[in-house]
Design a protein around this motif. Structure first.
Motif, PDB file in Angstrom:
ATOM      1  N   UNK A 191       0.823  -1.206   0.000  1.00 53.38           N
ATOM      2  CA  UNK A 191       0.000   0.000   0.000  1.00 53.38           C
ATOM      3  C   UNK A 191       0.857   1.255   0.000  1.00 53.38           C
ATOM      4  N   UNK A 192       1.905   1.222   0.802  1.00 49.95           N
ATOM      5  CA  UNK A 192       2.797   2.370   0.912  1.00 49.95           C
ATOM      6  C   UNK A 192       3.429   2.691  -0.444  1.00 49.95           C
ATOM      7  N   UNK A 193       3.958   1.666  -1.093  1.00 44.97           N
ATOM      8  CA  UNK A 193       4.622   1.868  -2.388  1.00 44.97           C
ATOM      9  C   UNK A 193       3.635   2.290  -3.473  1.00 44.97           C
ATOM     10  N   UNK A 194       2.505   1.580  -3.540  1.00 42.22           N
ATOM     11  CA  UNK A 194       1.522   1.871  -4.581  1.00 42.22           C
ATOM     12  C   UNK A 194       0.889   3.237  -4.383  1.00 42.22           C
ATOM     13  N   UNK A 195       0.553   3.569  -3.141  1.00 41.91           N
ATOM     14  CA  UNK A 195      -0.037   4.880  -2.858  1.00 41.91           C
ATOM     15  C   UNK A 195       0.946   5.993  -3.167  1.00 41.91           C
ATOM     16  N   UNK A 196       2.217   5.761  -2.855  1.00 42.33           N
ATOM     17  CA  UNK A 196       3.240   6.767  -3.162  1.00 42.33           C
ATOM     18  C   UNK A 196       3.338   7.006  -4.660  1.00 42.33           C
ATOM     19  N   UNK A 197       3.379   5.907  -5.433  1.00 39.82           N
ATOM     20  CA  UNK A 197       3.464   6.034  -6.896  1.00 39.82           C
ATOM     21  C   UNK A 197       2.234   6.744  -7.448  1.00 39.82           C
ATOM     22  N   UNK A 198       1.047   6.369  -6.957  1.00 42.79           N
ATOM     23  CA  UNK A 198      -0.185   7.008  -7.430  1.00 42.79           C
ATOM     24  C   UNK A 198      -0.209   8.491  -7.079  1.00 42.79           C
ATOM     25  N   UNK A 199       0.164   8.810  -5.845  1.00 45.69           N
ATOM     26  CA  UNK A 199       0.195  10.215  -5.426  1.00 45.69           C
ATOM     27  C   UNK A 199       1.202  11.015  -6.242  1.00 45.69           C
ATOM     28  N   UNK A 200       2.334  10.366  -6.560  1.00 49.30           N
ATOM     29  CA  UNK A 200       3.362  11.028  -7.360  1.00 49.30           C
ATOM     30  C   UNK A 200       2.852  11.280  -8.786  1.00 49.30           C
ATOM     31  N   UNK A 201       2.184  10.272  -9.360  1.00 51.03           N
ATOM     32  CA  UNK A 201       1.615  10.432 -10.693  1.00 51.03           C
ATOM     33  C   UNK A 201       0.587  11.556 -10.730  1.00 51.03           C
ATOM     34  N   UNK A 202      -0.286  11.559  -9.727  1.00 51.72           N
ATOM     35  CA  UNK A 202      -1.326  12.581  -9.671  1.00 51.72           C
ATOM     36  C   UNK A 202      -0.716  13.971  -9.514  1.00 51.72           C
ATOM     37  N   UNK A 203       0.352  14.047  -8.709  1.00 46.58           N
ATOM     38  CA  UNK A 203       0.997  15.339  -8.493  1.00 46.58           C
ATOM     39  C   UNK A 203       1.660  15.860  -9.763  1.00 46.58           C
ATOM     40  N   UNK A 204       2.242  14.946 -10.554  1.00 44.29           N
ATOM     41  CA  UNK A 204       2.975  15.362 -11.758  1.00 44.29           C
ATOM     42  C   UNK A 204       2.074  15.563 -12.972  1.00 44.29           C
TER      43      UNK A 204
END
Length: 286
Positions: free
Chosen positions: A173-186
């Motif tokens: 969850x930590x890794x996937x949520x981080x990647x998703x949040x990063x994608x959304x931010x960029x």
């Protein structure tokens, strides 16, 4: 600063889920340890009612039953329809994620019910169509090695196994949520949503491919994308139906029929995507 915000948001989102994950896995481990063997025996003795029983038992969280089904099918103890019904209904890590995210009980039951119904119908149809081609021989196949094919850690006891599952899924969850949040931010949530959500059939096709990942990460990814509004109901259903967890890996390992294995995987993908498209076309909401 943006990276720091993403990291903090990710930690906050995931840490608050820990108590729910732990309690959910604790309950599931208790049930699995108490009734797991009886459920596997039920599948073995199900006969022509295999798709009915298999689809219901397959919905039990994690992919333990999909690994058991792979072994049983390799030994020709269950039919192809029963195998597919279990694969389609397998929920893997979907249920713990939905519970930890405090999704409404009605929504959870609708999703589980849809997966069970689709698995059941598909299983019976497959057995009716392909039944006369099913080989009746029952090769000697032991299922005692079930645990070594998956991360169930049966020998460690309920609490240790619960902690292992909780930590493992928390890291996912930590890794996937981080990647998703990063994608959304960029790139922006609107762009990511339009890429998967507003394109007919594309979302289902992509989600089905994600679902084929033979790992519990697939169900975590799909569930999180759906909860964030990035995947539609049809795409979510397609991905979760195709996602049989490590059951596919076990099938490839124990079923010494490579061409048949490829056909089974292709059939699973086809059924999941078609079912997802039907859900989307009918406008079914969960």
């Amino acid at each position: 600063m943006m990276i720091i915000d993403v990291v903090l948001d990710t930690l906050l989102d995931c840490v608050k889920l820990l108590p729910f994950l732990f309690l959910t896995y604790l309950a599931m481990e208790y049930i699995e340890h108490k009734a797991g063997d009886r459920m596997q025996d039920t599948i073995r003795k199900s006969g022509k009612f295999g798709p009915f029983i298999g689809s219901i038992l397959g919905a039990f969280p994690q992919c333990g039953f999909s690994t058991a089904a792979s072994n049983l099918y390799a030994g020709r103890i269950i039919t192809l329809g029963t195998l597919i019904s279990i694969y389609l209904s397998t929920s893997d890590e979907m249920l713990p994620i939905l519970i930890s995210e405090q999704v409404g009980a009605a929504t959870i039951w609708k999703i589980l019910g849809a997966k069970i119904l689709i698995g059941m119908i598909a299983g019976f149809l497959i057995d009716i169509i392909a039944g006369r081609f099913f080989k009746k021989e029952k090769d000697k196949m032991q299922i005692e090695h079930l645990c070594e094919n998956h991360h169930c850690h049966c020998e460690k006891g309920i609490v240790k196994s619960t902690i292992h599952h909780t930590v493992e899924i928390f890291i996912y969850l930590l890794l996937i949520t981080f990647v998703l949040n990063l994608l959304i931010a960029f790139i922006g949530e609107d762009f990511l949503e339009s890429l998967l959500f507003n394109r007919p059939f594309i979302g289902e096709l992509i989600a089905g491919i994600i679902g084929l990942i033979p790992n519990c990460a697939a169900s975590v990814i799909i569930t999180q994308l759906y909860l964030q509004g990035i995947l539609s109901a049809g795409a979510m259903m397609a991905g979760l139906l195709v996602g049989a967890g490590v059951g596919i890996l076990v099938l490839l390992r124990v079923n010494d029929r490579p061409k048949e294995n490829m056909r089974i995987i292709a059939l699973l993908y086809f059924l999941g995507v078609i079912a997802g498209i039907i859900v989307e076309l009918l406008g079914i909401a969960f």
